[in-house]
Design a protein around this motif. Structure first.
Motif, PDB file in Angstrom:
ATOM      1  N   ARG A 184      -6.243  12.734   8.530  1.00 22.74           N
ATOM      2  CA  ARG A 184      -6.245  14.099   7.974  1.00 22.74           C
ATOM      3  C   ARG A 184      -7.016  14.193   6.661  1.00 22.74           C
ATOM      4  O   ARG A 184      -7.517  15.244   6.306  1.00 22.74           O
ATOM      5  CB  ARG A 184      -4.810  14.581   7.733  1.00 22.74           C
ATOM      6  N   PHE A 185      -7.049  13.096   5.893  1.00 22.29           N
ATOM      7  CA  PHE A 185      -7.762  13.157   4.614  1.00 22.29           C
ATOM      8  C   PHE A 185      -9.240  12.838   4.806  1.00 22.29           C
ATOM      9  O   PHE A 185     -10.108  13.536   4.291  1.00 22.29           O
ATOM     10  CB  PHE A 185      -7.107  12.227   3.596  1.00 22.29           C
ATOM     11  N   GLU A 186      -9.499  11.790   5.576  1.00 18.47           N
ATOM     12  CA  GLU A 186     -10.896  11.395   5.790  1.00 18.47           C
ATOM     13  C   GLU A 186     -11.696  12.511   6.468  1.00 18.47           C
ATOM     14  O   GLU A 186     -12.913  12.574   6.336  1.00 18.47           O
ATOM     15  CB  GLU A 186     -10.950  10.111   6.627  1.00 18.47           C
ATOM     16  N   CYS A 188      -1.070  -3.063  -5.381  1.00 22.18           N
ATOM     17  CA  CYS A 188      -0.731  -1.918  -4.531  1.00 22.18           C
ATOM     18  C   CYS A 188      -1.960  -1.044  -4.295  1.00 22.18           C
ATOM     19  O   CYS A 188      -2.559  -0.524  -5.241  1.00 22.18           O
ATOM     20  CB  CYS A 188       0.388  -1.114  -5.176  1.00 22.18           C
ATOM     21  N   ASP A 189      -2.326  -0.923  -3.024  1.00 25.22           N
ATOM     22  CA  ASP A 189      -3.444  -0.087  -2.607  1.00 25.22           C
ATOM     23  C   ASP A 189      -2.984   1.372  -2.695  1.00 25.22           C
ATOM     24  O   ASP A 189      -2.290   1.845  -1.810  1.00 25.22           O
ATOM     25  CB  ASP A 189      -3.827  -0.485  -1.168  1.00 25.22           C
ATOM     26  N   ARG A 190      -3.311   2.025  -3.801  1.00 24.42           N
ATOM     27  CA  ARG A 190      -2.936   3.404  -4.154  1.00 24.42           C
ATOM     28  C   ARG A 190      -1.493   3.485  -4.667  1.00 24.42           C
ATOM     29  O   ARG A 190      -0.601   2.767  -4.220  1.00 24.42           O
ATOM     30  CB  ARG A 190      -3.077   4.379  -2.985  1.00 24.42           C
ATOM     31  N   PHE A 191      -1.302   4.420  -5.607  1.00 19.92           N
ATOM     32  CA  PHE A 191       0.036   4.759  -6.101  1.00 19.92           C
ATOM     33  C   PHE A 191      -0.029   6.225  -6.552  1.00 19.92           C
ATOM     34  O   PHE A 191      -0.791   7.003  -5.970  1.00 19.92           O
ATOM     35  CB  PHE A 191       0.444   3.769  -7.221  1.00 19.92           C
ATOM     36  N   THR A 192       0.739   6.593  -7.571  1.00 20.30           N
ATOM     37  CA  THR A 192       0.917   8.016  -7.889  1.00 20.30           C
ATOM     38  C   THR A 192      -0.362   8.738  -8.314  1.00 20.30           C
ATOM     39  O   THR A 192      -0.479   9.950  -8.123  1.00 20.30           O
ATOM     40  CB  THR A 192       2.003   8.157  -8.967  1.00 20.30           C
ATOM     41  N   ALA A 215     -17.436   5.211  10.949  1.00 22.60           N
ATOM     42  CA  ALA A 215     -16.709   3.948  10.822  1.00 22.60           C
ATOM     43  C   ALA A 215     -15.480   3.898  11.731  1.00 22.60           C
ATOM     44  O   ALA A 215     -15.179   2.878  12.309  1.00 22.60           O
ATOM     45  CB  ALA A 215     -16.299   3.718   9.373  1.00 22.60           C
ATOM     46  N   ARG A 216     -14.777   5.021  11.843  1.00 14.97           N
ATOM     47  CA  ARG A 216     -13.562   5.048  12.673  1.00 14.97           C
ATOM     48  C   ARG A 216     -13.127   6.492  12.849  1.00 14.97           C
ATOM     49  O   ARG A 216     -13.695   7.404  12.257  1.00 14.97           O
ATOM     50  CB  ARG A 216     -12.448   4.246  11.990  1.00 14.97           C
ATOM     51  N   VAL A 217     -12.075   6.686  13.631  1.00 14.99           N
ATOM     52  CA  VAL A 217     -11.553   8.037  13.819  1.00 14.99           C
ATOM     53  C   VAL A 217     -10.903   8.464  12.503  1.00 14.99           C
ATOM     54  O   VAL A 217     -10.004   7.787  12.005  1.00 14.99           O
ATOM     55  CB  VAL A 217     -10.495   8.069  14.949  1.00 14.99           C
ATOM     56  N   ALA A 245      -3.021   8.693  -6.836  1.00 13.29           N
ATOM     57  CA  ALA A 245      -3.559   9.263  -5.596  1.00 13.29           C
ATOM     58  C   ALA A 245      -2.906  10.602  -5.280  1.00 13.29           C
ATOM     59  O   ALA A 245      -3.551  11.509  -4.740  1.00 13.29           O
ATOM     60  CB  ALA A 245      -3.365   8.287  -4.437  1.00 13.29           C
ATOM     61  N   THR A 246      -1.637  10.744  -5.601  1.00 13.09           N
ATOM     62  CA  THR A 246      -0.947  12.013  -5.330  1.00 13.09           C
ATOM     63  C   THR A 246      -1.502  13.121  -6.233  1.00 13.09           C
ATOM     64  O   THR A 246      -1.714  14.252  -5.790  1.00 13.09           O
ATOM     65  CB  THR A 246       0.567  11.862  -5.539  1.00 13.09           C
ATOM     66  N   PHE A 247      -1.730  12.786  -7.509  1.00 13.05           N
ATOM     67  CA  PHE A 247      -2.329  13.777  -8.403  1.00 13.05           C
ATOM     68  C   PHE A 247      -3.767  14.095  -7.970  1.00 13.05           C
ATOM     69  O   PHE A 247      -4.213  15.245  -8.083  1.00 13.05           O
ATOM     70  CB  PHE A 247      -2.297  13.276  -9.852  1.00 13.05           C
ATOM     71  N   ARG A 300       0.838  -1.199   0.000  1.00 17.89           N
ATOM     72  CA  ARG A 300       0.000   0.000   0.000  1.00 17.89           C
ATOM     73  C   ARG A 300       0.866   1.239   0.000  1.00 17.89           C
ATOM     74  O   ARG A 300       2.050   1.197   0.341  1.00 17.89           O
ATOM     75  CB  ARG A 300      -0.885   0.010   1.239  1.00 17.89           C
ATOM     76  N   GLU A 301       0.251   2.360  -0.380  1.00 16.57           N
ATOM     77  CA  GLU A 301       0.936   3.649  -0.322  1.00 16.57           C
ATOM     78  C   GLU A 301       0.043   4.690   0.344  1.00 16.57           C
ATOM     79  O   GLU A 301      -1.175   4.627   0.182  1.00 16.57           O
ATOM     80  CB  GLU A 301       1.306   4.111  -1.728  1.00 16.57           C
ATOM     81  N   PRO A 302       0.612   5.692   1.055  1.00 19.36           N
ATOM     82  CA  PRO A 302       2.021   5.667   1.404  1.00 19.36           C
ATOM     83  C   PRO A 302       2.270   4.480   2.335  1.00 19.36           C
ATOM     84  O   PRO A 302       1.419   4.168   3.156  1.00 19.36           O
ATOM     85  CB  PRO A 302       2.244   6.996   2.141  1.00 19.36           C
TER      86      PRO A 302
HETATM   87  P1  TYD Z   1      -6.123   4.608   2.514  1.00 20.12           P
HETATM   88  O1  TYD Z   1      -5.346   4.083   1.363  1.00 20.12           O
HETATM   89  O2  TYD Z   1      -7.536   4.968   2.250  1.00 20.12           O
HETATM   90  O3  TYD Z   1      -5.937   3.568   3.656  1.00 20.12           O
HETATM   91  P2  TYD Z   1      -6.940   3.223   4.814  1.00 20.12           P
HETATM   92  O4  TYD Z   1      -7.938   2.335   4.145  1.00 20.12           O
HETATM   93  O5  TYD Z   1      -6.057   2.565   5.813  1.00 20.12           O
HETATM   94  O6  TYD Z   1      -7.510   4.531   5.280  1.00 20.12           O
HETATM   95  O7  TYD Z   1      -5.434   5.885   3.215  1.00 20.12           O
HETATM   96  C1  TYD Z   1      -4.428   6.563   2.713  1.00 20.12           C
HETATM   97  C2  TYD Z   1      -4.763   8.029   2.689  1.00 20.12           C
HETATM   98  O8  TYD Z   1      -3.663   8.719   2.128  1.00 20.12           O
HETATM   99  C3  TYD Z   1      -5.963   8.342   1.818  1.00 20.12           C
HETATM  100  O9  TYD Z   1      -6.809   9.249   2.484  1.00 20.12           O
HETATM  101  C4  TYD Z   1      -5.386   9.031   0.623  1.00 20.12           C
HETATM  102  C5  TYD Z   1      -4.080   9.573   1.106  1.00 20.12           C
HETATM  103  N1  TYD Z   1      -3.060   9.623   0.046  1.00 20.12           N
HETATM  104  C6  TYD Z   1      -2.682  10.846  -0.474  1.00 20.12           C
HETATM  105  O10 TYD Z   1      -3.207  11.882  -0.071  1.00 20.12           O
HETATM  106  N2  TYD Z   1      -1.745  10.880  -1.463  1.00 20.12           N
HETATM  107  C7  TYD Z   1      -1.148   9.750  -1.948  1.00 20.12           C
HETATM  108  O11 TYD Z   1      -0.291   9.829  -2.853  1.00 20.12           O
HETATM  109  C8  TYD Z   1      -1.546   8.496  -1.392  1.00 20.12           C
HETATM  110  C9  TYD Z   1      -0.895   7.238  -1.890  1.00 20.12           C
HETATM  111  C10 TYD Z   1      -2.502   8.478  -0.392  1.00 20.12           C
END
Ligand code: TYD
Length: 214
Positions: free
Chosen positions: A160-162, A92-96, A155-157, A98-100, A39-41
């Motif tokens: 920063r993104f959620e 891989c759970d997320r990659f680049t 669902a949970r705490v 997601a950054t864009f 997974r990423e990050p």
């Molecule tokens: P997520 O993959 O959703 O894992 P979980 O299911 O454990 O919450 O969480 C990773 C968080 O990171 C998600 O909110 C998105 C964020 N993220 C970025 O902001 N940029 C990135 O490049 C990546 C890979 C993730």
């Protein structure tokens, strides 16, 4: 020797990709393939430390992007490239993308800078010296932000993104749509509003159509 396969999974928080990644790993293993799930990050001890900071410490979008790409470099070097070299399927759970979507579209950070970082970080580790490593396929779980928010509620705490407002996830969703439009051959879009079984059926048929699963 079996050729490695690099597959990433994307979508806004709450789109429901995690259980499907596990099911896909099991399907590949049942057919005799070695699978690396990551997974990423994250994905290495260093990258997991960086993940913890990114998800919990206040910082600006540039710092966030640099830490995420630093984590990605370590992950590519220590996990993804060695796995591909062994012939593994890398899920891989997320990659680049997601950054864009998150830092670029969501936070409004400069996509040109992200493209420069992408090139720097993803080049020079693979055996082919000038190859910029990218997923062979990206599965995009597309879900309306309103529906995702309902699924996540309580669902949970939240990290920063959620914890971001709906408007943030509208921009992130648009960011994914733009990335998919720019790389239509790499992306597969799944309608994640459907039942879990239906999403799984469609996901499985994508892999059989490619000849990767029977
Ligand atoms: P997520 O993959 O959703 O894992 P979980 O299911 O454990 O919450 O969480 C990773 C968080 O990171 C998600 O909110 C998105 C964020 N993220 C970025 O902001 N940029 C990135 O490049 C990546 C890979 C993730």
């Amino acid at each position: 020797m079996t050729q490695g396969l690099f597959i990433s999974f994307e979508g806004i928080d709450g789109a429901g990709k995690s259980s499907h990644i596990e099911a896909l790993a099991a399907a590949f293993r049942a057919q005799g393939r070695a699978v690396t799930v990551s997974r990423e990050p994250g994905g290495t001890p260093l990258a997991e430390k960086l993940r913890d900071m990114v998800l919990h410490e206040p910082m600006d979008a540039l710092t966030e992007s640099l830490l995420i790409f630093a984590a990605r470099r370590d992950h590519l070097r220590c996990v993804i490239e060695p796995a591909l070299a062994r012939g593994d399927v890398v899920l891989c759970d997320r990659f680049t993308d997601a950054t864009f979507a998150y830092q670029g579209a969501g936070r409004g950070f400069d996509a040109k800078v992200l493209s420069i970082l992408e090139l720097m970080v993803q080049t020079g580790i693979a055996p082919e010296a000038d190859l910029m490593r990218e997923p062979d396929l990206t599965v995009w779980f597309d879900l309306a932000p309103e529906v995702a928010a309902e699924r996540l509620a309580g669902a949970r705490v939240p990290d920063r993104f959620e914890a971001q407002p709906l408007e943030f996830f509208r921009r992130v969703a648009q960011g994914y749509a733009d990335r998919a439009a720019a790389a239509p051959r790499r992306f597969v879009r799944l309608d994640a509003a459907q039942s879990r079984d239906r999403v799984w059926q469609q996901l499985f048929s994508v892999f059989t159509a490619k000849g990767w699963l029977k």
